[in-house]
Write an enzyme that holds these catalytic residues in place. Structure first.
Site: not given
Lengths: 385, 385
Positions: A181, A261, A385
């Site tokens: 990605t 990450e 979120s």
């Protein structure tokens, strides 16, 4: 020096307000020619973002005059409106750059959250700001503007014989084969046609970006572009040029893994003794994706049993009783069973090397992966979120 | 009442000292007949543990008089010595039980760390202790003795028409299709031949254990056994019996997911509108294995974009622009794009329901998975060290 290391390119990176935190989020790369030759490789995910659909179409024309990239929103799964927004983005770039620029030669790339429309009221004015900021040393700013969860920006350059290949990349999560990605723009001032660029780019991505697997998750937005300005006037031999492109891709791919990450370990998985290269790649990916092994490596535990259980799920040709596995060069598994003392393995460093010997041929492949950490979980459970 | 709910079976669970912490680690299940009919399903991992190789051989004889199971060591990737140890274990059970018992009818199952030889000096005396403890209400103790990282033991029973199907299961990690990582023993006092048992067991596992995917990792030791004593004298109709076996398997499979390592959410993934059941299963598994989605669900984030990106990696037949996704019954994605307001989704409960509608047919499948948590990482980075 990123995408402006090669002659004939200008670039800029600015904050358009797409990201709520005010960080740079819009990059523009312009090819000032004389050549506009280009090649592109895109995600093999069947759910493709609007900019991927658009840019695939642009690349069919084999000429790219500019690339506009945004972070802060993937513009994926956004329906007809999303595609219209991508189209409007390319039109705006053509209009702002003026002259011979037309939207059909302008590639678009986006990265960020899936399923959210881009704030066009911020993006379109941002293109004017970016165009005004274009400069021959803007490559660094462009590389910074495409970051999402990346902690550092990624650039690489190879120069030789009067010509240069340079590039920038972003990517930290949703990193998996076919492609990892990411957004990547590579530029060169060599004078080569689009077919040659395409051949060199596909050869390079096949053994670099396509062999990175941070988390097994394939993106909707992966884009790798190679643009040639021809501004150096040099026409390198294909093999030399292809190797330079491969080196830049390999360098950028390693930087992606190094900044994945939450990762605390980079895992280099080399599969040897395979009957075919495809077998080696399949086994390497299976090992790279095994969550239990990724956890073990995070815990600095040379748990070779999890390597064998991962190999056992593949269709590759091998005899379980002839498998050998080394971790950091200690052959902890020999002939499918207990090998050298696992206490001899030190896993303190960031890089961990796993060698899996299928004892069934002479083909090999290297896949790069990462460990699985609580930080990865945290980062990806809180992302949208 | 586990494996002793059906008539004709005795069982025991004891601490043999295989586990360093002194917890129960050895279970024995004995079929006292009159029938010894049996069926088994084993891991499809090509790297198989010694007890799997052994028990597959035993099942070819279609008669099983006893099953001996140990936790505290998988006896996988242990070479010829590991297989000799399994053989010696079966021989010891036959010798201790005496009479007509012979090793060729005694199945063996092991679970625990891969790549370590079992402590036979503890296991063999443990078999004597277990044999002395055999009783018609020993099923619970047996279920407890096969636990590894399981926080609770798992049993299920269905009784009807004068016959009973009961079973026990262990499994908390390395849970993935074909089969979930686990040991399962199911017993019945129905009087059915091995071919019928085999048919019912395969039908049941195909839609229960095979559709559990906690962490995408396939074990080397998965074993599901179905033993029939015939002690009830009842010969149920096939459909009734198969449904009872399916219910027991389904109950146990749900218990496995509910106790998966570190998980805080059980995820029920229903794929509908598929052209074929295979398509539905492939899409369901791809969703269940997506680490980014698993993290999002842990964070109670209805991130449907990650569902679409997972669907896009499959070979199933669908049009990206006709995909619909509901999370807890809110259709957050319609026609491949933004649907109902994601803020309408409440994800507070332990169970999260994802419905993926491929809008391409009438086939469906349900896959059960879990979220990905920091606790999973912790448990599996510290497991063997």
């Amino acid at each position: 020096m990123s995408v402006t290391a090669a002659q004939g390119f200008t670039a800029a990176g600015i904050a358009a307000g797409i990201k709520a935190n005010g960080n740079p989020d819009l990059a523009l790369v312009v090819n000032n020619g004389p050549s506009l030759a280009a090649a592109g490789v895109f995600t093999s995910n069947r759910v493709k973002a609007a900019p991927v659909h658009w840019s695939e179409q642009v690349l069919r024309g084999a000429a790219v005059s500019a690339v506009v990239l945004n972070s802060g929103g993937a513009n994926a799964c956004t329906g007809p409106k999303g595609f219209q927004d991508t189209h409007a983005t390319a039109e705006k770039v053509a209009q702002v750059l003026g002259g011979d620029f037309n939207a059909g030669e302008i590639a678009v790339a986006s990265t960020g959250l899936i399923g959210v429309l881009l704030p066009m009221d911020k993006l379109l004015p941002g293109i004017e700001t970016a165009a005004a900021a274009l400069s021959a040393d803007g490559g660094e700013a462009a590389a910074i503007a495409i970051k999402t969860t990346d902690t550092v920006h990624k650039t690489a350059t190879v120069s030789q014989g009067g010509w240069t290949v340079g590039g920038m990349a972003k990517g930290a999560g949703m990193l998996a084969p076919g492609l990892a990605t990411m957004l990547v723009v590579i530029t060169t001032d060599a004078d080569l046609d689009s077919a040659t660029l395409d051949k060199a780019l596909r050869a390079a991505t096949r053994t670099t970006f396509d062999r990175v697997d941070s988390d097994g998750c394939m993106s909707t937005n992966d884009t790798v572009l190679l643009l040639a300005s021809g501004a150096s006037g040099q026409v390198p031999a294909y093999e030399e040029f292809a190797e330079a492109v491969r080196k830049v891709c390999d360098d950028l791919a390693r930087q992606l893994i190094g900044d994945a990450e939450g990762a605390s370990k980079d895992i280099r998985i080399e599969v040897i003794g395979a009957l075919t290269e495809d077998d080696a790649v399949e086994v390497g990916r299976s090992i790279a994706r095994n969550n239990l092994l990724k956890c073990a490596i995070h815990g600095e535990d040379p748990n070779w049993g999890r390597v064998l259980s991962a190999i056992g799920t593949t269709q590759a040709a091998f005899d379980p009783d002839r498998l050998n596995v080394a971790i950091n060069d200690v052959w902890v598994c020999r002939n499918g069973s207990v090998g050298d003392d696992r206490d001899l393995v030190s896993m303190k460093g960031r890089e961990v090397r796993i060698t899996a010997d299928l004892s069934n041929g002479s083909e090999s492949a290297v896949i790069w992966g990462n460990d699985l950490t609580a930080e990865y979980v945290h980062e990806n459970s809180a992302y949208s979120s």
